[in-house]
Enzyme design. Sequence first.
Site, PDB file in Angstrom:
ATOM      1  N   GLY A 123      51.567  25.117  58.930  1.00 35.55           N
ATOM      2  CA  GLY A 123      52.590  25.326  57.931  1.00 35.55           C
ATOM      3  C   GLY A 123      52.828  26.780  57.620  1.00 35.55           C
ATOM      4  CE  LYS A 139      47.519  25.699  55.105  1.00 36.81           C
ATOM      5  NZ  LYS A 139      46.088  25.733  55.480  1.00 36.81           N
ATOM      6  CG  ASP A 174      37.621  30.570  61.009  1.00 32.65           C
ATOM      7  OD1 ASP A 174      37.047  31.182  61.941  1.00 32.65           O
ATOM      8  OD2 ASP A 174      38.853  30.454  60.940  1.00 32.65           O
TER       9      ASP A 174
END
Length: 518
Positions: free
Chosen positions: A27, A43, A136
């Site tokens: 997105g 978002k 991450d």
Amino acid sequence: MEALRAQDPAAIGEFTLLARLGAGGMGRVYLGRSPGGTRAAVKVIREDIADEPGALARFRREVATVRAVRSPFTANLIGASLDAPPYWLATEYVPGPTLLRALRDGPLPPELCTGLLAALAEGLAAVHAQGVVHRDLKPHNVILAPNGPRLIDFGIARAADQTQLTRTGQAPGTPGYTAPEVLLGAEAGPAADVFALGATLAAAATGRPPYGGGEWPAVSYRVVHGEVDVAGVHPGLAALIRACVARAPADRPTPADVVRRCAVSRALPDLPAYQALQALAEPAPYDLPTATAAGLAPARPPRGRRARIATAALAVTAVIAATTVWLGTRDDGEAARDDTTAGPTEAGDGQETTASGVQGGEGADDDAAATGDPLDFGPEFHTTDRWDPAIDSCRQPPEERVEQWQWSVDTETVPGEAEIGWRLKLDLGEVSAPYPVAAAVRPPAPEEGNAGIGTFHVSEVFDLFEGGAEEWRYVTYPDDFPGAPPLGDVSGDWTVVWLHVTSDEDAASVACDGFSTP
């Protein structure tokens, strides 16, 4: 920061949109303003994948994770909508450059690195205390906010007791920052975050990839069998980095141990070197008039989603919509983003990255300012290459092969327009800056089956690395292609070629795709 486009909504939920912060596989991330004046990173999941159970489930997990992780070291959740499209989440907007942006100017001094290591370890300790593994951590996902660093992009984060985290044969994270046990198929536990922390600080201290560049198999092999690059790093800091990236998870220190061993005497925001980094942050507007004056928001509100749907219904016979995203093969939507200021990310999924794990990614902020490359390639390009719908491919292979090259062609969102994008899914050193890129579009050949030399209309030239090679760059056909005919004026098969522009008169193809109009 990037200007809003005609296809962008004027508002999402209660938030008025002021600018684009980033985009990625799942997105886009926008800078928004609440009715009370609070800025947020919003978002929004892509409409074309919103109905996919896996994508929506992943987005719901991200919302749940960001909601659970409330800490001074993350961008906190403000709101979310998961009941009906458009699905979105909003986190507080945190100003500041990403660590990746800071490293473009070279490595950070030892005292600053030590303070950053301690602050990020403290942030990880807070995240782990709430039962979450980030999975991450990397320079892209660290925002250097004025009051201290923030961890962002919790798009692939999970509870520490969840072991079935990825599809078979896929490891989470980013090559060079993903722990060896994860690359070998084990679960990503808290110790994997400590490994990523050590790799991130190695990059900060050297200005180089912690395990070298190249394609991901080579980088991953060095992670499992090689040594982290800490050449030239202060001996004490180098020793602590090596401890963090020890091959065996049990040999790595805990985040609390890292904080203790750093033994910092001053808060990171008090260091002059850290304060100087704030100048790298791009100013963000506080309201719509300011955003409009800065050219980020249109003078008139962008067309809303309802109006676009109505228009699409009327134009269904005029344009056959098709959206494809490729990375050598079609993208699975798991791509990443996103880094830039703070808030949601993904859209880092890379594309997208921000301080809440929602904002816009390294490229988000910086990518927005899309300035053209000084090369003046001209409005036309000639080649025999063309897209063939029978094989859903182009007839010729690319002249330059870039494994991490990712591209998109979207003729679905706005009838009569084609949005064309590109980026590197991962910057593994395949190409180096500057790398001027332009998009070229060839209308259908005058005669069916004509494979002769065709004229391509060419967009402005952009440096792939301006704003971050992993951040999406978009141009719109026909608006950004001088002299190009509208989509509705010509029926047939259109060809899109991405060009590495090597001079004012020459270019090499990097990728090719296409679409059809009736």
